[in-house]
Design an enzyme around this catalytic site. Structure first.
Site, PDB file in Angstrom:
ATOM      1  N   HIS A  81      63.544   9.125 -12.837  1.00 16.56           N
ATOM      2  CA  HIS A  81      63.294  10.325 -12.804  1.00 16.56           C
ATOM      3  C   HIS A  81      62.176  10.424 -11.752  1.00 16.56           C
ATOM      4  O   HIS A  81      62.300  11.626 -10.527  1.00 16.56           O
ATOM      5  CB  HIS A  81      62.938  10.988 -13.956  1.00 16.56           C
ATOM      6  CG  HIS A  81      63.892  11.274 -14.904  1.00 16.56           C
ATOM      7  ND1 HIS A  81      64.812  12.193 -14.613  1.00 16.56           N
ATOM      8  CD2 HIS A  81      64.190  10.856 -16.157  1.00 16.56           C
ATOM      9  CE1 HIS A  81      65.689  12.393 -15.758  1.00 16.56           C
ATOM     10  NE2 HIS A  81      65.379  11.237 -16.606  1.00 16.56           N
ATOM     11  N   SER A  84      63.523  13.156 -22.463  1.00 13.26           N
ATOM     12  CA  SER A  84      64.006  11.670 -22.310  1.00 13.26           C
ATOM     13  C   SER A  84      63.576  10.731 -23.410  1.00 13.26           C
ATOM     14  O   SER A  84      62.182  11.067 -23.652  1.00 13.26           O
ATOM     15  CB  SER A  84      63.667  11.255 -21.044  1.00 13.26           C
ATOM     16  OG  SER A  84      64.493  11.959 -19.873  1.00 13.26           O
TER      17      SER A  84
END
Length: 469
Positions: free
Chosen positions: A399, A305
């Site tokens: 997340h 990410s």
């Protein structure tokens, strides 16, 4: 063993593509500067709203009142579509929010009734009905308009567009106040119900998918743009998977997209796969199930990410520390000396200039000198910097609330211009251990506890040892 690699989180919420507005003939505009013209448009807005927004029927008649005529809702949709200026749409939405919300006198009356009944011994049914009357009074009038529009062909897409306009108007300060925020909340809740997982279809994208779908997905990729059709073919080719959610009212139209790369190990560089950014938890879980059906041995799931906001945060920190006298704690003495020798100036001041561009990443000496301090600072940014007790970084927050582990920070994982200027080339893996996601999510949301790997915790400890933060 193949691993679900960099793109577990490579999703993006796509703006719904709406059919073109059917504009009305040009008319007066609020921005015309002519009081008479602006007044005519405002009167037209008021007449439309009184015609299109149904009055709340009495509680006793709530289930007997005939449904609102569809053409009255269509009038609203058509009128709104004819407003070409952002300020005009904002004005209509503001009038809708202020003038057609909750009847506060009714709320006060029903609240008093509930309080009175609670002070007297009554049957439960009497109290429950009084509470139901109060709930009914708390429903704003415009909710009925939205409800009826949703039943029209293309109505849900219209409401998605309308809320997008409302958010834009709020960002531009064209509309403000509690009534507007309340209407935004009502729309958000309605859309959340309509777009719950039960109404979403999971569809896989391949090179043989309709051209329109491939085009929309390629246009939505903003972090690493799709350069050519061959590039798009690679992203849906061997050892790649691409999925999207569509709504039952708009089949085949991507709402949120997830790119997946199948690799032999957790990737540490975007050059080995596709990057990740926010996407819905439902999509992650559904795709994981699909991949486990296709590849039963698959057992490791990770994102690669981006870290949006890291450079901006770091530049602000460097600027504030540069004004202080003495050792800042952001750099060790040896790091400060090495950076000063390479740049010819004070370390903190020259770092601000260096990190404002991507040129430093072309120097092998600077890359070596900056690796250790930037890795430490990034670990603290992701683990230690908080907003209301939760991770400041929005991707990290996404997340972590879904139960992932802050797994590994990767040096120069994205050497694109955007990657270097936005996050000093750093990227991060969030790893999902499926048996632990529920417990991790509960710990993060409940006690603000972040589950992190030894690498991340070691970097955080080094930062805390050196820093005065």
């Amino acid at each position: 063993m193949r691993v679900l690699g960099p793109s577990l989180s490579a999703g993006r919420l796509l703006r719904l593509r709406l059919p073109p507005w059917q504009p009305q003939p040009p008319g007066p505009r609020l921005s015309s500067g002519r009081p008479a013209a602006a007044g005519a448009l405002e009167r037209a807005m008021d007449e439309l709203l009184h015609r299109a927004v149904p009055a709340m029927p009495a509680y006793e008649l709530r289930e007997k009142t005939p449904a609102r005529a569809e053409n009255q809702c269509a009038d609203f949709v058509s009128f709104y579509g004819g407003l070409a200026e952002t300020a005009e749409r904002a004005e209509l939405l503001s009038r809708l929010a202020r003038g057609f919300g909750v009847d506060h006198s009714q709320v006060a009356e029903q609240s008093a009734g509930v309080l009175q009944l609670r002070q007297q011994p009554r049957e439960a049914a009497v109290l429950l009905q009084a509470e139901d009357r109060l709930r009914y009074a708390l429903v704003p009038r415009y909710r009925s308009l939205f409800h009826h529009i949703s039943k029209m062909e293309g109505g849900v897409r219209f409401l998605v567009r309308l809320r997008a306009d409302l958010l834009e108007a709020q960002a531009l300060k064209l509309v403000e106040g509690p009534h507007v925020r309340e209407m935004n909340g009502v729309l958000k809740n309605m859309l959340s119900e309509w777009f719950s997982s039960g109404f979403l279809n999971l569809e896989r994208v391949t090179w043989h998918s309709p051209c329109e779908v491939l085009q929309r997905i390629s246009e939505a990729e903003a972090v690493h743009p799709v350069k050519t059709w061959m590039d798009m073919k690679r992203r849906v080719g061997p050892y790649r998977r691409c999925y999207f959610f569509s709504h039952c009212s708009t089949p085949g139209e991507p709402l949120i997209v997830l790119h997946v790369a199948l690799t032999n190990e957790i990737s540490s560089s975007i050059q080995q796969g596709l990057q990740g950014v926010e996407l819905g938890a439902f999509l992650i879980k559904r795709v994981v199930k699909e991949l486990q059906k296709e590849f039963p041995p698959l057992d490791a799931f990770s994102s690669l990410s981006p870290i949006p906001g890291f450079t901006k945060w770091l530049l602000g920190l460097l600027k504030s520390k540069a004004k202080e006298h003495g050792r800042s704690g952001l750099l060790t003495d040896s790091e400060s000396q090495e950076i000063a020798e390479l740049t010819g100036g004070p370390a903190l001041e020259t770092l601000q200039t260096l990190l404002s561009s991507s040129e430093w990443a072309q120097s092998e000496q600077l890359v070596r000198a900056l690796q250790a301090p930037l890795m430490r600072l990034c670990a603290w940014y992701l683990y230690g910097e908080k907003h209301r007790g939760y991770a400041l970084n929005p991707v990290a927050h996404f997340h972590l609330q879904n139960g992932a582990v802050l797994w590994r920070i990767n040096w120069l994982a994205d050497v694109s211009l955007k990657g270097v200027t936005g996050a000093c080339g750093l990227m991060v893996n969030y790893r999902y251990f499926l048996e632990d996601t529920a417990a991790n999510s509960t710990a993060y949301l409940g006690s603000r506890s972040i589950k992190a790997s030894e690498q991340v915790l070691s970097l955080v400890a080094q930062f805390q040892k050196n820093s005065k933060l």
